[in-house]
Design a protein around this motif. Structure first.
Motif, short mmCIF file in Angstrom:
data_model
loop_
_atom_site.label_atom_id
_atom_site.label_comp_id
_atom_site.label_asym_id
_atom_site.label_seq_id
_atom_site.Cartn_x
_atom_site.Cartn_y
_atom_site.Cartn_z
N ARG A 43 0.84 -1.20 0.00
CA ARG A 43 0.00 0.00 0.00
C ARG A 43 0.88 1.25 0.00
NH1 ARG A 43 -3.02 -3.47 -0.86
NH2 ARG A 43 -5.10 -3.89 0.01
N CYS A 44 0.29 2.35 -0.50
CA CYS A 44 0.91 3.67 -0.33
C CYS A 44 -0.19 4.65 0.04
CB CYS A 44 1.67 4.10 -1.58
SG CYS A 44 0.64 4.59 -2.96
N SER A 45 0.17 5.67 0.76
CA SER A 45 -0.78 6.66 1.27
C SER A 45 -0.66 7.96 0.50
CB SER A 45 -0.52 6.92 2.76
OG SER A 45 -0.63 5.72 3.50
N ARG A 82 0.91 2.30 4.77
CA ARG A 82 -0.26 2.95 5.37
C ARG A 82 0.21 3.97 6.39
NH1 ARG A 82 -5.22 0.38 4.62
NH2 ARG A 82 -5.13 -1.70 3.65
N VAL A 90 -5.68 5.62 0.53
CA VAL A 90 -4.64 4.58 0.50
C VAL A 90 -4.83 3.78 -0.78
CG1 VAL A 90 -3.67 2.55 1.63
CG2 VAL A 90 -4.51 4.47 3.02
N ASN A 117 -3.53 0.67 -3.55
CA ASN A 117 -2.77 -0.57 -3.67
C ASN A 117 -1.80 -0.45 -4.84
OD1 ASN A 117 -4.17 -1.17 -6.09
ND2 ASN A 117 -5.78 -2.27 -4.96
#
Length: 273
Positions: free
Chosen positions: A179-181, A192, A199, A201
């Protein structure tokens, strides 16, 4: 004495009533950016300036005198983009790109890249098959067109690096737990993170990164557009956060397009009878 000059290329972004019979036309040109012009008598039946309408490519003869507002004396419609009016989502997407251009381009600032990008994405919307399921394609064009215009205006989404440690962001496709925020003020942060507005994927970020290329991302096997409609809706929402943060205003058509995209699957939104 008024000076008359030729505006060879202009894209009309907006038109509104001016007085009882005239029209106020807002266009963007490669040489001067956004300019506002009066089209005398354009609202009269049979007027030779009746083509002073939004979402068109125009060739204009403009007279300038003491008034700060130029006056259109002759007008040639080069392209109408007639397909934009066949469906509400196409019209909303085209208006979104026009409104974003108004927010990004200043009066008097040359915008050759912006004009070319706007024309390109209007043409893509115009060429969508009217009787086919075009909602997903329309939203995808709106998302990519907005990203291209933002980049041209110096507000590109920083999709390629982590705003935390400035290392490259390379989403590992197939790793479903990655994940990236997203932070509208700064960009994307690996993992996260608390306080993020969204957020993403790995596949969502990879799709977003591919939108910086000229063409929409399509599958090699059959040419079909990548990404389901809900993902394109999420990317449209992400753009809302980015635009609101960096331009302090939101294109009104963005909200309308979001509403249309959120409608029941298979719904056809006809704009013309």
């Amino acid at each position: 004495m008024a000076q008359v000059r030729l505006v060879d290329v202009s894209l009309s972004l907006k038109a509104s009533a001016l007085g009882e019979r005239d029209r106020l036309l807002t266009v963007v040109t490669p040489e001067e950016g956004v300019i506002r012009l009066a089209a005398p008598g354009a609202r009269r039946p049979g007027s030779r300036l009746a083509g002073a309408a939004p979402l068109r490519e125009l060739r204009l003869l403009v007279a300038r005198g003491r008034s700060p507002l130029g006056r259109v004396t002759q007008l040639e419609v080069r392209q109408t983009f007639a397909g934009l009016g066949r469906r509400l989502e196409s019209l909303a997407a085209a208006q979104l790109l026009a409104e974003l251009t108004l927010l990004l381009v200043s009066q008097g600032d040359p915008a050759p890249a912006g004009v070319e990008l706007l024309r390109l994405h209007w043409q893509r919307l115009d060429q969508l098959i009217p009787d086919g399921p075009t909602l997903r394609e329309t939203v995808a064009i709106a998302v990519q067109g907005s990203m291209h215009l933002l980049a041209s205006g110096g507000l590109a989404l920083p999709t390629g690096w982590c705003c935390g440690d400035h290392s490259p962001l390379a989403p590992p496709l197939g790793h479903w737990d990655w994940r990236c925020s997203f932070f509208p003020a700064d960009g994307f942060h690996r993992g996260r993170q608390p306080g993020a507005v969204m957020v993403l994927n790995a596949s969502e970020l990879a799709l977003l990164q591919r939108l910086q290329r000229p063409a929409l991302p399509r599958r090699r096997a059959d040419g079909r557009l990548m990404g389901p409609l809900p993902v394109w809706q999420r990317l449209l929402r992400l753009l809302r956060f980015w635009i609101g943060q960096h331009l302090q205003r939101q294109p009104r058509s963005l909200g309308f397009l979001e509403q249309l995209a959120a409608g029941p699957a298979g719904t056809v939104h006809s704009a013309l009878p």
